[in-house]
Structure formats: structure tokens, C-alpha cells
Design a protein around this motif. Structure first.
Motif, PDB file in Angstrom:
ATOM      1  N   GLN A  17       0.827  -1.207   0.000  1.00 39.45           N
ATOM      2  CA  GLN A  17       0.000   0.000   0.000  1.00 39.45           C
ATOM      3  C   GLN A  17       0.864   1.261   0.000  1.00 39.45           C
ATOM      4  O   GLN A  17       2.026   1.238   0.396  1.00 39.45           O
ATOM      5  CB  GLN A  17      -0.924   0.000   1.214  1.00 39.45           C
ATOM      6  N   SER A  18       0.251   2.348  -0.445  1.00 38.68           N
ATOM      7  CA  SER A  18       0.965   3.620  -0.529  1.00 38.68           C
ATOM      8  C   SER A  18       0.346   4.641   0.426  1.00 38.68           C
ATOM      9  O   SER A  18      -0.869   4.673   0.628  1.00 38.68           O
ATOM     10  CB  SER A  18       0.873   4.148  -1.964  1.00 38.68           C
ATOM     11  N   THR A  19       1.203   5.494   0.970  1.00 36.09           N
ATOM     12  CA  THR A  19       0.743   6.567   1.852  1.00 36.09           C
ATOM     13  C   THR A  19       0.508   7.864   1.082  1.00 36.09           C
ATOM     14  O   THR A  19       0.231   8.899   1.690  1.00 36.09           O
ATOM     15  CB  THR A  19       1.775   6.828   2.972  1.00 36.09           C
ATOM     16  N   ASP A  20       0.599   7.822  -0.243  1.00 39.98           N
ATOM     17  CA  ASP A  20       0.495   9.044  -1.055  1.00 39.98           C
ATOM     18  C   ASP A  20      -0.778   9.832  -0.773  1.00 39.98           C
ATOM     19  O   ASP A  20      -0.738  11.053  -0.593  1.00 39.98           O
ATOM     20  CB  ASP A  20       0.575   8.714  -2.551  1.00 39.98           C
ATOM     21  N   LEU A  21      -1.925   9.157  -0.748  1.00 43.40           N
ATOM     22  CA  LEU A  21      -3.203   9.830  -0.496  1.00 43.40           C
ATOM     23  C   LEU A  21      -3.167  10.563   0.842  1.00 43.40           C
ATOM     24  O   LEU A  21      -3.580  11.724   0.940  1.00 43.40           O
ATOM     25  CB  LEU A  21      -4.349   8.817  -0.514  1.00 43.40           C
ATOM     26  N   GLN A  22      -2.652   9.890   1.882  1.00 41.84           N
ATOM     27  CA  GLN A  22      -2.592  10.490   3.212  1.00 41.84           C
ATOM     28  C   GLN A  22      -1.613  11.674   3.226  1.00 41.84           C
ATOM     29  O   GLN A  22      -1.914  12.729   3.799  1.00 41.84           O
ATOM     30  CB  GLN A  22      -2.177   9.438   4.250  1.00 41.84           C
ATOM     31  N   PHE A  23      -0.431  11.513   2.567  1.00 45.64           N
ATOM     32  CA  PHE A  23       0.546  12.602   2.503  1.00 45.64           C
ATOM     33  C   PHE A  23      -0.061  13.827   1.833  1.00 45.64           C
ATOM     34  O   PHE A  23       0.109  14.949   2.302  1.00 45.64           O
ATOM     35  CB  PHE A  23       1.812  12.153   1.753  1.00 45.64           C
ATOM     36  N   ASP A  24      -0.778  13.597   0.728  1.00 46.70           N
ATOM     37  CA  ASP A  24      -1.398  14.719   0.004  1.00 46.70           C
ATOM     38  C   ASP A  24      -2.416  15.447   0.887  1.00 46.70           C
ATOM     39  O   ASP A  24      -2.441  16.678   0.932  1.00 46.70           O
ATOM     40  CB  ASP A  24      -2.080  14.222  -1.271  1.00 46.70           C
ATOM     41  N   ALA A  25      -3.253  14.677   1.587  1.00 43.33           N
ATOM     42  CA  ALA A  25      -4.275  15.283   2.449  1.00 43.33           C
ATOM     43  C   ALA A  25      -3.628  16.042   3.611  1.00 43.33           C
ATOM     44  O   ALA A  25      -4.080  17.137   3.971  1.00 43.33           O
ATOM     45  CB  ALA A  25      -5.216  14.201   2.974  1.00 43.33           C
ATOM     46  N   LEU A  26      -2.571  15.486   4.184  1.00 40.37           N
ATOM     47  CA  LEU A  26      -1.888  16.152   5.303  1.00 40.37           C
ATOM     48  C   LEU A  26      -1.216  17.443   4.825  1.00 40.37           C
ATOM     49  O   LEU A  26      -1.267  18.468   5.505  1.00 40.37           O
ATOM     50  CB  LEU A  26      -0.879  15.203   5.948  1.00 40.37           C
ATOM     51  N   ALA A  27      -0.603  17.399   3.650  1.00 37.32           N
ATOM     52  CA  ALA A  27       0.039  18.602   3.088  1.00 37.32           C
ATOM     53  C   ALA A  27      -1.009  19.671   2.807  1.00 37.32           C
ATOM     54  O   ALA A  27      -0.795  20.853   3.098  1.00 37.32           O
ATOM     55  CB  ALA A  27       0.804  18.239   1.819  1.00 37.32           C
ATOM     56  N   LYS A  28      -2.158  19.256   2.277  1.00 40.72           N
ATOM     57  CA  LYS A  28      -3.239  20.201   1.992  1.00 40.72           C
ATOM     58  C   LYS A  28      -3.752  20.841   3.289  1.00 40.72           C
ATOM     59  O   LYS A  28      -4.191  21.992   3.302  1.00 40.72           O
ATOM     60  CB  LYS A  28      -4.378  19.483   1.272  1.00 40.72           C
ATOM     61  N   ALA A  29      -3.669  20.096   4.398  1.00 37.90           N
ATOM     62  CA  ALA A  29      -4.112  20.622   5.697  1.00 37.90           C
ATOM     63  C   ALA A  29      -3.063  21.537   6.329  1.00 37.90           C
ATOM     64  O   ALA A  29      -3.276  22.090   7.409  1.00 37.90           O
ATOM     65  CB  ALA A  29      -4.439  19.472   6.639  1.00 37.90           C
ATOM     66  N   GLY A  30      -1.906  21.687   5.670  1.00 44.07           N
ATOM     67  CA  GLY A  30      -0.891  22.617   6.156  1.00 44.07           C
ATOM     68  C   GLY A  30       0.295  21.996   6.869  1.00 44.07           C
ATOM     69  O   GLY A  30       1.146  22.707   7.406  1.00 44.07           O
ATOM     70  N   VAL A  31       0.397  20.661   6.871  1.00 42.69           N
ATOM     71  CA  VAL A  31       1.525  20.001   7.543  1.00 42.69           C
ATOM     72  C   VAL A  31       2.733  20.017   6.602  1.00 42.69           C
ATOM     73  O   VAL A  31       2.634  19.586   5.446  1.00 42.69           O
ATOM     74  CB  VAL A  31       1.173  18.543   7.936  1.00 42.69           C
ATOM     75  N   GLU A  32       3.849  20.512   7.103  1.00 42.07           N
ATOM     76  CA  GLU A  32       5.089  20.515   6.324  1.00 42.07           C
ATOM     77  C   GLU A  32       5.559  19.068   6.129  1.00 42.07           C
ATOM     78  O   GLU A  32       5.451  18.251   7.048  1.00 42.07           O
ATOM     79  CB  GLU A  32       6.180  21.301   7.066  1.00 42.07           C
ATOM     80  N   PRO A  33       6.114  18.737   4.953  1.00 32.68           N
ATOM     81  CA  PRO A  33       6.550  17.359   4.683  1.00 32.68           C
ATOM     82  C   PRO A  33       7.509  16.795   5.741  1.00 32.68           C
ATOM     83  O   PRO A  33       7.438  15.621   6.079  1.00 32.68           O
ATOM     84  CB  PRO A  33       7.235  17.458   3.316  1.00 32.68           C
ATOM     85  N   GLY A  34       8.362  17.644   6.290  1.00 29.26           N
ATOM     86  CA  GLY A  34       9.302  17.188   7.317  1.00 29.26           C
ATOM     87  C   GLY A  34       8.642  16.863   8.654  1.00 29.26           C
ATOM     88  O   GLY A  34       9.262  16.265   9.530  1.00 29.26           O
TER      89      GLY A  34
END
Length: 192
Positions: A13-30
């Protein structure tokens, strides 16, 4: 500061969907912690590491509640732990945000339902034990080491040992010791 947690259960499985949603919510990738591990295990190293990093006024954001907790009870414990640290919690999919009155209300309802479930379980166990006792059954495991029982009774009869000393030296619990003392007294009375 905003922190995110992404988790998938298998390596495929991939976390891409979750990463995209978290980034859209304002969480910095780091500030996004992720792992590929089943949610049924308590040993989630990245999640544990993230929880240790959170400070007062930080916000933990997850894509969905299922990413953060294994069960309702586990989620409630997590929210209580975060609240104690002054950390906010947001679940994007369920639109739960503990920084709002509505978000706190929802988790208050979850906590009340969880407590209700625990109370009902306790009541069922108590009713079952009462019913068994009414039929002459006694709960618990019998202590089967007659040599230790004999030693404990001799120590008790000597009247030089405290109950604590007897239980520590023989490994017999206090309740079990008193049960054997009572049984012995009943046997002696019936032989008179």
C-alpha cells in the motif's frame, strides 16, 4: 506546530493519499511521520516517536481515525493523553477537530460510550459471579500446592509471623490463606 501521521497496513500500500491530504491541511513534509505497519500492533515506532515530540499547543493531524487508533478505547486513550499534554487532534476524513467545541463534544460522546461499555461488562461479570455463587460455585483458581498450604497454616498457627510474611514466603495469596484457615476451622468443628 502541525504534525501529521500516515500509516498503511502492508508494504504494497501507498501513503500518497494520506501525505497529500496532510500537506493540503498545512503540515510541512518534514513534520509527517509515516510507517507501513498493521494498526493492530502497539509497536508503531514512528507513531511513538511522533507522540514523544509533541508539545503544548501542537496539533496532530491524521487522515482518518483508523490511522491513529486500533479501537475506540485506544483512540479515547490517545485523545486523553494528547489533552493532558495540551496537544490538539484533527482527523481529516471524519472532520473531527478537538480545537473546536463540536470536536470536543464528539470525543466526549465517544468517551461516555466507551465508559458505558466498560460498566456494562463489569455488571455482566458481577451478575454472572453472583449467579454462580447462588448455585454454590466459587470463582477463582484453587491453590493446589498442599505443601505450601501446610507450611502457611503452621506459620499462621505459630502466631509469630505476620500475614504479609506468610504470603510472601509461601506464595499463597491473603484471600487463599484465609479460605484455608476457614476450611480447616469448619472441618475441625464438624469432627467434634
Amino acid at each position: 506546530m502541525l504534525f501529521g501521521y500516515a500509516r498503511v497496513s502492508t508494504q504494497d500500500q501507498s501513503t500518497d493519499l494520506q501525505f497529500d491530504a496532510l500537506a493540503k491541511a498545512g503540515v510541512e513534509p518534514g513534520n509527517i511521520y509515516s510507517e507501513k505497519i498493521t494498526g493492530t500492533t502497539k509497536d508503531r515506532p514512528q507513531f511513538i516517536r511522533l507522540l514523544s515530540m509533541l508539545r503544548k499547543d501542537d496539533t496532530l493531524i491524521v487522515y482518518s481515525l483508523s490511522r491513529a487508533g486500533r479501537s475506540l478505547k485506544n483512540l479515547i486513550e490517545l485523545i486523553e493523553q494528547l489533552k493532558a499534554k495540551g496537544v490538539n487532534f484533527v482527523s481529516l476524513k471524519e472532520q473531527i477537530d478537538t480545537t473546536t467545541a463540536a470536536g470536543n463534544l464528539i470525543f466526549g460522546i465517544f468517551a461516555a460510550l466507551s465508559q458505558f461499555e466498560r460498566d456494562q461488562t463489569s455488571e455482566r461479570v458481577k451478575s454472572g459471579l453472583d449467579s454462580a455463587r447462588a448455585r454454590g460455585r466459587v470463582g477463582g483458581r484453587p491453590f493446589k500446592d498442599s505443601a505450601k498450604v501446610s507450611v502457611a497454616l503452621r506459620m499462621y498457627d505459630a502466631k509469630t509471623y505476620s500475614i504479609k510474611e506468610i504470603t510472601e514466603q509461601t506464595g499463597i495469596g491473603k484471600t487463599t490463606l484465609f479460605r484455608y484457615i476457614k476450611e480447616r476451622a469448619t472441618q475441625e468443628a464438624s469432627q467434634r
